[in-house]
Design a protein around this motif. Structure first.
Motif, short mmCIF file in Angstrom:
data_model
loop_
_atom_site.label_atom_id
_atom_site.label_comp_id
_atom_site.label_asym_id
_atom_site.label_seq_id
_atom_site.Cartn_x
_atom_site.Cartn_y
_atom_site.Cartn_z
N HIS A 1 -44.88 -27.93 -11.93
CA HIS A 1 -44.53 -26.66 -12.56
C HIS A 1 -44.95 -26.69 -14.02
O HIS A 1 -45.03 -27.76 -14.63
N THR A 2 -45.17 -25.51 -14.57
CA THR A 2 -45.46 -25.37 -15.99
C THR A 2 -44.20 -24.87 -16.67
O THR A 2 -43.70 -23.78 -16.37
N MET A 3 -43.68 -25.69 -17.58
CA MET A 3 -42.47 -25.34 -18.32
C MET A 3 -42.85 -25.11 -19.78
O MET A 3 -43.55 -25.94 -20.37
N ALA A 4 -42.41 -23.98 -20.33
CA ALA A 4 -42.78 -23.66 -21.71
C ALA A 4 -41.55 -23.22 -22.49
O ALA A 4 -40.67 -22.56 -21.96
N ILE A 5 -41.53 -23.62 -23.75
CA ILE A 5 -40.54 -23.14 -24.70
C ILE A 5 -41.33 -22.59 -25.88
O ILE A 5 -42.14 -23.30 -26.47
N THR A 6 -41.09 -21.32 -26.23
CA THR A 6 -41.74 -20.76 -27.41
C THR A 6 -40.66 -20.36 -28.41
O THR A 6 -39.61 -19.85 -28.02
N ALA A 7 -40.91 -20.63 -29.66
CA ALA A 7 -39.99 -20.27 -30.74
C ALA A 7 -40.80 -19.55 -31.80
O ALA A 7 -41.52 -20.17 -32.58
N THR B 1 -36.25 -17.65 -29.32
CA THR B 1 -36.63 -18.79 -28.48
C THR B 1 -36.62 -18.34 -27.03
O THR B 1 -35.64 -17.77 -26.55
N THR B 2 -37.73 -18.59 -26.33
CA THR B 2 -37.87 -18.19 -24.94
C THR B 2 -38.18 -19.40 -24.08
O THR B 2 -39.07 -20.19 -24.41
N GLN C 1 -33.71 -16.08 -23.10
CA GLN C 1 -34.20 -15.81 -24.43
C GLN C 1 -33.01 -15.71 -25.36
O GLN C 1 -31.99 -15.15 -25.01
N ARG C 2 -33.15 -16.31 -26.54
CA ARG C 2 -32.06 -16.25 -27.52
C ARG C 2 -32.60 -16.18 -28.91
O ARG C 2 -33.67 -16.50 -29.22
#
Length: 84
Positions: A61-67, A72-73, A83-84
């Motif tokens: 799987h491709t896991m991503a965190i963007t800030a 932050t997603t 999302q927060r």
């Protein structure tokens, strides 16, 4: 499995640690499989935001965190979890 991103710069970021924690057999008094997303700034009580997602992650799987821009997603395979 756990994935953690950390920032030593507590002054300019909303959160200093962003985590994925996958528990295929459950954990923390909950049944699995589960994927938790956690964002926190310090060890102060109540300073973290956690979401729990009942889901299995067999295979790749491709896991991503963007800030970006104070938001932050967390996403898995292009699907937004929180999302927060």
């Amino acid at each position: 499995m756990a994935l953690t991103l950390c920032s030593p710069d507590h002054g300019s970021w909303k959160y200093s640690e962003l985590d994925y924690e996958y528990m295929p057999n459950g954990g923390w008094s909950r049944f699995g499989p589960r994927l938790d997303t956690t964002s926190w700034r310090s060890s102060v009580q109540g300073d973290r935001v956690r979401s729990s997602h009942p889901m299995g992650l067999d295979g790749w799987h491709t896991m991503a965190i963007t800030a970006v821009g104070g938001v932050t997603t967390y996403s898995v395979d292009g699907q937004e979890l929180s999302q927060r």
